[in-house]
Motif scaffolding. Structure first.
Motif, PDB file in Angstrom:
ATOM      1  N   GLY A 133      12.006 -84.812   7.170  1.00  0.00           N
ATOM      2  CA  GLY A 133      12.911 -83.850   6.602  1.00  0.00           C
ATOM      3  C   GLY A 133      14.684 -84.183   7.098  1.00  0.00           C
ATOM      4  O   GLY A 133      15.329 -83.291   6.684  1.00  0.00           O
ATOM      5  N   ASP A 134      14.604 -85.223   7.250  1.00  0.00           N
ATOM      6  CA  ASP A 134      16.096 -85.775   7.664  1.00  0.00           C
ATOM      7  C   ASP A 134      16.621 -86.461   6.471  1.00  0.00           C
ATOM      8  O   ASP A 134      16.143 -87.131   5.785  1.00  0.00           O
ATOM      9  CB  ASP A 134      16.017 -86.778   8.860  1.00  0.00           C
ATOM     10  CG  ASP A 134      15.620 -85.906  10.171  1.00  0.00           C
ATOM     11  OD1 ASP A 134      15.933 -84.890  10.392  1.00  0.00           O
ATOM     12  OD2 ASP A 134      15.106 -86.647  11.100  1.00  0.00           O
ATOM     13  N   PRO A 135      17.863 -86.374   6.270  1.00  0.00           N
ATOM     14  CA  PRO A 135      18.955 -86.972   5.252  1.00  0.00           C
ATOM     15  C   PRO A 135      18.517 -88.454   5.439  1.00  0.00           C
ATOM     16  O   PRO A 135      18.556 -89.052   6.648  1.00  0.00           O
ATOM     17  CB  PRO A 135      20.232 -86.616   5.348  1.00  0.00           C
ATOM     18  CG  PRO A 135      20.020 -85.327   6.086  1.00  0.00           C
ATOM     19  CD  PRO A 135      18.924 -85.304   7.251  1.00  0.00           C
ATOM     20  N   GLN A 136      18.704 -89.212   4.300  1.00  0.00           N
ATOM     21  CA  GLN A 136      18.740 -90.610   4.456  1.00  0.00           C
ATOM     22  C   GLN A 136      20.085 -91.434   3.773  1.00  0.00           C
ATOM     23  O   GLN A 136      19.787 -92.706   3.582  1.00  0.00           O
ATOM     24  CB  GLN A 136      17.414 -91.333   3.630  1.00  0.00           C
ATOM     25  CG  GLN A 136      15.946 -90.664   4.203  1.00  0.00           C
ATOM     26  CD  GLN A 136      15.785 -90.900   5.578  1.00  0.00           C
ATOM     27  OE1 GLN A 136      15.901 -92.159   6.118  1.00  0.00           O
ATOM     28  NE2 GLN A 136      15.617 -90.118   6.419  1.00  0.00           N
ATOM     29  N   LEU A 309      17.072 -83.525  -0.180  1.00  0.00           N
ATOM     30  CA  LEU A 309      16.327 -83.706   0.955  1.00  0.00           C
ATOM     31  C   LEU A 309      16.952 -85.080   1.419  1.00  0.00           C
ATOM     32  O   LEU A 309      17.351 -85.298   2.562  1.00  0.00           O
ATOM     33  CB  LEU A 309      14.902 -84.026   0.758  1.00  0.00           C
ATOM     34  CG  LEU A 309      14.040 -84.569   1.703  1.00  0.00           C
ATOM     35  CD1 LEU A 309      14.021 -83.619   3.061  1.00  0.00           C
ATOM     36  CD2 LEU A 309      12.691 -85.037   1.109  1.00  0.00           C
ATOM     37  N   ILE A 310      17.189 -85.942   0.456  1.00  0.00           N
ATOM     38  CA  ILE A 310      17.749 -87.451   0.994  1.00  0.00           C
ATOM     39  C   ILE A 310      19.229 -87.137   1.532  1.00  0.00           C
ATOM     40  O   ILE A 310      19.746 -87.803   2.146  1.00  0.00           O
ATOM     41  CB  ILE A 310      17.912 -88.384  -0.359  1.00  0.00           C
ATOM     42  CG1 ILE A 310      16.465 -88.705  -0.815  1.00  0.00           C
ATOM     43  CG2 ILE A 310      18.698 -89.506  -0.060  1.00  0.00           C
ATOM     44  CD1 ILE A 310      15.776 -89.696   0.013  1.00  0.00           C
ATOM     45  N   GLU A 311      19.932 -86.290   0.563  1.00  0.00           N
ATOM     46  CA  GLU A 311      21.552 -86.368   0.881  1.00  0.00           C
ATOM     47  C   GLU A 311      21.889 -85.035   1.806  1.00  0.00           C
ATOM     48  O   GLU A 311      22.924 -85.081   2.278  1.00  0.00           O
ATOM     49  CB  GLU A 311      22.143 -85.958  -0.405  1.00  0.00           C
ATOM     50  CG  GLU A 311      22.271 -87.009  -1.270  1.00  0.00           C
ATOM     51  CD  GLU A 311      23.405 -88.064  -1.450  1.00  0.00           C
ATOM     52  OE1 GLU A 311      23.525 -88.490  -0.085  1.00  0.00           O
ATOM     53  OE2 GLU A 311      24.236 -87.987  -2.144  1.00  0.00           O
ATOM     54  N   THR A 312      21.383 -84.198   2.063  1.00  0.00           N
ATOM     55  CA  THR A 312      21.617 -83.053   2.994  1.00  0.00           C
ATOM     56  C   THR A 312      20.668 -82.633   3.975  1.00  0.00           C
ATOM     57  O   THR A 312      19.513 -83.081   4.036  1.00  0.00           O
ATOM     58  CB  THR A 312      21.926 -81.555   2.080  1.00  0.00           C
ATOM     59  OG1 THR A 312      20.462 -81.128   1.644  1.00  0.00           O
ATOM     60  CG2 THR A 312      22.815 -81.991   0.898  1.00  0.00           C
ATOM     61  N   ALA A 313      21.299 -81.612   4.923  1.00  0.00           N
ATOM     62  CA  ALA A 313      20.336 -81.335   6.124  1.00  0.00           C
ATOM     63  C   ALA A 313      19.328 -80.251   5.688  1.00  0.00           C
ATOM     64  O   ALA A 313      18.273 -80.211   6.315  1.00  0.00           O
ATOM     65  CB  ALA A 313      21.242 -80.932   7.344  1.00  0.00           C
ATOM     66  N   ASP A 314      19.732 -79.364   4.748  1.00  0.00           N
ATOM     67  CA  ASP A 314      18.896 -78.144   4.426  1.00  0.00           C
ATOM     68  C   ASP A 314      18.725 -78.028   3.039  1.00  0.00           C
ATOM     69  O   ASP A 314      18.252 -77.007   2.586  1.00  0.00           O
ATOM     70  CB  ASP A 314      19.332 -76.992   5.212  1.00  0.00           C
ATOM     71  CG  ASP A 314      19.402 -77.343   6.577  1.00  0.00           C
ATOM     72  OD1 ASP A 314      18.364 -77.351   7.337  1.00  0.00           O
ATOM     73  OD2 ASP A 314      20.702 -77.262   7.339  1.00  0.00           O
ATOM     74  N   GLY A 315      19.578 -78.704   2.341  1.00  0.00           N
ATOM     75  CA  GLY A 315      19.755 -78.244   0.941  1.00  0.00           C
ATOM     76  C   GLY A 315      18.365 -78.433  -0.058  1.00  0.00           C
ATOM     77  O   GLY A 315      17.591 -79.334   0.337  1.00  0.00           O
TER      78      GLY A 315
END
Length: 351
Positions: A133-136, A309-315
């Motif tokens: 669930g973390d940004p990459q 999901l890739i770019e943001t913490a919660d978006g």
């Protein structure tokens, strides 16, 4: 006769691996197009038909690669060709000429440039994102978040703002054509980036007074844009932070690809702030890749949500039902959806 009909039905329903292979190997076609954009092939071809050997020289291509590269773009529908190999002349299609020539204001390649330079490598780590669930993106390597870094580099910020404006221009124009502005006089675009949505509203609806609202460094770019296209003073540029500051008062409050950057709590906060800034009868507009309620049709919207999901913490992106639920909680009385270009829509809530 019944037996024959049954056999035909069975033939039609026979398993077919084509879609699986097409999607599984879609990165081949994607990377060919992204590379062509990065090499500015379509900009080079904007003046007309060009032989392969000139393209090879201009783009510094190896002789082994040139025909397969160019003909792949032909087969994918991104180039036109007359003749074959040494006798071939290549030119843009109507679409690539309109949207991938850097000299045109309709250029949308900035988004594709970012996809090639940033997003493509990050998507290699989709599995990790799905499990954690973390940004990459840059943050996964211990670097500053993308937007924080972006605002520190004036050149990159300008390139990004231009890219986002170009990418959304078709949606902005479609919204201005399809939304009824006759009962409204003022418009404010929250997170308005380069100011292009406000400019389109002002150009197409001369009775509207518009505001584009964004952080100070972005607002400076928007003001330059408005001066260049002669939209001042009908488009006012205001600087502020949409989380910290009150929204400007307006009959219509818009957000283009803003809500999907944030988690549900922040989405609701922004929607509530929009509600507070509107008069009775006012409209809140979210221009996004709104996902269909059954979550079956808008593949781009679903993939964009994975990109968040890739770019943001919660978006995350959302459905029309999600938008209706959140806006009703804020006090809006009704909602509607206006299809724009491709997978994008304008979700509208009325106060």
């Amino acid at each position: 006769m019944k037996v024959l009909t049954k056999k035909k039905a069975e033939t039609r329903q026979a398993p077919n691996p084509a879609k699986i292979m097409e999607t599984g190997m879609a990165f081949w076609a994607s990377k060919v197009l992204l590379t062509a954009v990065k090499l500015e092939l379509f900009t080079y071809l904007s003046k007309g038909k060009v032989p392969a050997h000139k393209i090879q020289k201009k783009l510094h291509l190896h002789p082994r690669a040139v025909y397969d590269f160019l003909d792949a773009l032909v087969s994918l529908g991104f180039l036109e060709r007359e003749g074959l190999k040494e006798n071939a002349l290549y030119s843009n299609t109507a679409d690539t000429d309109a949207f991938l020539d850097k000299h045109k204001r309709s250029y949308i390649g900035g988004m594709l440039e970012m996809a090639n330079n940033r997003l493509y490598p990050f998507w290699v780590h989709l599995e990790q994102a799905l499990k954690t669930g973390d940004p990459q993106n840059e943050t996964a390597q211990g670097e500053k978040p993308f937007f924080e870094t972006l605002y520190e580099d004036e050149d990159r910020l300008r390139e990004f703002v231009s890219a986002m404006g170009g990418f959304q221009m078709g949606n902005f124009m479609a919204f201005c054509n399809r939304f009824d502005f006759s009962n409204y006089n003022t418009f404010c675009d929250i997170g308005g980036a380069g100011g292009f949505l406000s400019a389109q509203v002002a150009i197409q609806h001369p009775h509207m007074k518009c505001i584009t609202f964004d952080l100070p460094k972005v607002a400076r770019i928007a003001k330059e844009n408005m001066e260049r296209i002669d939209c001042l003073p009908r488009v006012e540029v205001r600087a502020g932070d949409f989380f910290k500051d009150d929204f400007p008062k307006a009959d219509i409050i818009a957000m283009g690809n803003i809500l999907h950057d944030w988690g549900i709590a922040d989405k609701k906060l922004l929607i509530r702030k929009a509600y507070d800034a509107l008069p009775e009868g006012g409209a809140f507009v979210a221009i996004e890749n709104v996902i269909d309620n059954q979550r079956r049709k808008n593949s781009f919207g679903l993939l964009m949500s994975l990109n968040m999901l890739i770019e943001t913490a919660d978006g995350a992106d959302y459905t029309e039902e999600d938008f209706t639920r959140w806006t009703r909680e804020a006090g809006f009385r009704k909602t509607t959806l206006i299809p724009l270009t491709g997978p994008s829509s304008a979700a509208i809530a009325y106060k």
